[in-house]
Scaffold this active site. Structure first.
Site, PDB file in Angstrom:
ATOM      1  N   ASN A   9       0.872  -1.183   0.000  1.00 54.03           N
ATOM      2  CA  ASN A   9       0.000   0.000   0.000  1.00 54.03           C
ATOM      3  C   ASN A   9       0.907   1.231   0.000  1.00 54.03           C
ATOM      4  O   ASN A   9       1.482   1.577   1.027  1.00 54.03           O
ATOM      5  CB  ASN A   9      -0.884  -0.039   1.260  1.00 54.03           C
ATOM      6  N   LYS A  11       0.186   4.278  -0.238  1.00 53.51           N
ATOM      7  CA  LYS A  11      -0.431   5.480   0.358  1.00 53.51           C
ATOM      8  C   LYS A  11      -0.174   6.699  -0.539  1.00 53.51           C
ATOM      9  O   LYS A  11      -0.158   6.555  -1.755  1.00 53.51           O
ATOM     10  CB  LYS A  11       0.072   5.707   1.788  1.00 53.51           C
ATOM     11  N   HIS A  95      -9.497   0.705   4.948  1.00 55.74           N
ATOM     12  CA  HIS A  95      -8.211   0.922   5.621  1.00 55.74           C
ATOM     13  C   HIS A  95      -8.426   1.832   6.834  1.00 55.74           C
ATOM     14  O   HIS A  95      -9.262   2.741   6.792  1.00 55.74           O
ATOM     15  CB  HIS A  95      -7.207   1.551   4.651  1.00 55.74           C
ATOM     16  N   GLU A  97      -6.862   4.262   7.922  1.00 60.09           N
ATOM     17  CA  GLU A  97      -6.718   5.705   7.648  1.00 60.09           C
ATOM     18  C   GLU A  97      -7.989   6.248   6.994  1.00 60.09           C
ATOM     19  O   GLU A  97      -8.374   7.393   7.215  1.00 60.09           O
ATOM     20  CB  GLU A  97      -5.470   5.956   6.776  1.00 60.09           C
ATOM     21  N   GLY A 173       2.296   1.919  10.797  1.00 60.49           N
ATOM     22  CA  GLY A 173       3.207   3.061  10.666  1.00 60.49           C
ATOM     23  C   GLY A 173       3.869   3.468  11.970  1.00 60.49           C
ATOM     24  O   GLY A 173       4.454   4.546  12.061  1.00 60.49           O
ATOM     25  N   SER A 213       3.456  -2.497  10.319  1.00 60.85           N
ATOM     26  CA  SER A 213       4.912  -2.474  10.487  1.00 60.85           C
ATOM     27  C   SER A 213       5.595  -3.789  10.110  1.00 60.85           C
ATOM     28  O   SER A 213       6.542  -4.215  10.787  1.00 60.85           O
ATOM     29  CB  SER A 213       5.270  -2.056  11.923  1.00 60.85           C
TER      30      SER A 213
HETATM   31  C1  PEP Z   1      -0.745  -0.079   6.058  1.00 61.90           C
HETATM   32  O1  PEP Z   1      -0.840   1.110   5.843  1.00 61.90           O
HETATM   33  O2  PEP Z   1      -1.611  -0.841   5.612  1.00 61.90           O
HETATM   34  C2  PEP Z   1       0.388  -0.554   6.837  1.00 61.90           C
HETATM   35  C3  PEP Z   1       0.360  -1.763   7.292  1.00 61.90           C
HETATM   36  O3  PEP Z   1       1.405   0.338   7.050  1.00 61.90           O
HETATM   37  P1  PEP Z   1       2.841   0.016   7.749  1.00 61.90           P
HETATM   38  O4  PEP Z   1       3.373  -1.250   7.123  1.00 61.90           O
HETATM   39  O5  PEP Z   1       3.686   1.214   7.439  1.00 61.90           O
HETATM   40  O6  PEP Z   1       2.567  -0.156   9.191  1.00 61.90           O
END
Ligand code: PEP
Length: 250
Positions: A9, A11, A95, A97, A173, A213
């Protein structure tokens, strides 16, 4: 046997030049493996370029969001048919976000899920609890509520074209990853819930990704858990070596 599915993803990252660099880097480093699938989800502005670059590869293309209507006065929105016209096979929906920053509720996410599936797009449907909810001991009820509402009116056959991504909000994140045991516990809960709502066969073939992460250093242990069928990757999908490190840890 379920395949492992790794999706990136992106973003709100990468312009056209950077898109070409990232996709070329991923393509150049990818070795064939029939037991896994790789998906990239660039921003809308890069989808067409990405599709052209991915044509001769086995990498799937996905978008990060879409609207539930076909067309109309919805400034700034993108429809399912628009996504299909630029080569998308997948779309990330729900998601955290979108839920927490843009206020998308379960009912809206369900409308998007239905529109995606009825349009021939495969949703990557995200669910996950906040830190407060985990500390309150309400993780399972939060996940159950998101799943029951998000999958309302979706048939078992449609679920075959759906990926569920379990993404604890506190791990996205933040650099904090759920331990393999914590993640496996929720994945198992989700699979049991799907068996309860649908049936054992549907639950047994459902791909459930973990997100939060994920990086090359922790991916192998997470992906070795029996109910973790892949990863939805944010930060670490923006550099070819990190994304490839996760893919190659399968
Ligand atoms: C995500 O945005 O779906 C995500 C898992 O981000 P990150 O890997 O940066 O935690």
């Amino acid at each position: 046997m379920r395949k492992k599915v790794i999706a990136g993803n992106w973003k709100m990252h990468k312009d056209i030049k950077e898109t070409i660099e990232l996709i070329s880097g991923i393509k150049n480093g990818l070795t064939p493996n029939e037991n896994r699938e790789v998906i990239v989800c660039p921003p809308f502005t890069s989808l067409e370029t990405a599709f052209a670059l991915l044509k001769e590869s086995n990498i799937g293309l996905g978008a990060q969001n879409m609207h539930f209507e076909d067309s109309g006065a919805f400034t700034g929105e993108i429809s399912a048919s628009m996504l299909k016209s630029v080569g998308c096979k997948y779309v990330i929906l729900g998601h955290s976000e979108r839920r927490n920053v843009f206020g998308e509720a379960d009912e809206m996410i369900n409308k998007k899920m239905l529109k995606a599936l009825n349009s021939g797009l495969n949703p990557i449907f995200c669910v996950g609890e906040t830190l407060e909810q985990r500390e309150n001991g309400t993780t399972n009820s939060i996940i159950e509520n998101q799943i029951r509402k998000g999958l309302d009116s979706i048939s078992a056959q449609q679920l075959e074209n759906t990926i569920i991504a379990y993404e604890p909000v506190w791990a996205i994140g933040t650099g904090k990853t759920a331990t393999p045991d914590q993640a496996q516990e929720v994945h198992k809960f989700i699979r049991t819930l799907i068996a309860d709502i649908y049936d054992e066969k549907t639950a047994g073939s459902l791909i459930i990704q973990y997100g939060g992460s994920v990086k090359p250093e922790n991916s192998s242990e997470l992906l070795n858990q029996p109910d973790i069928d892949g990863a939805l990757v944010g930060g670490a999908c923006l550099k070819p070596d990190l994304f490839l490190g996760i893919i190659n840890s399968i």
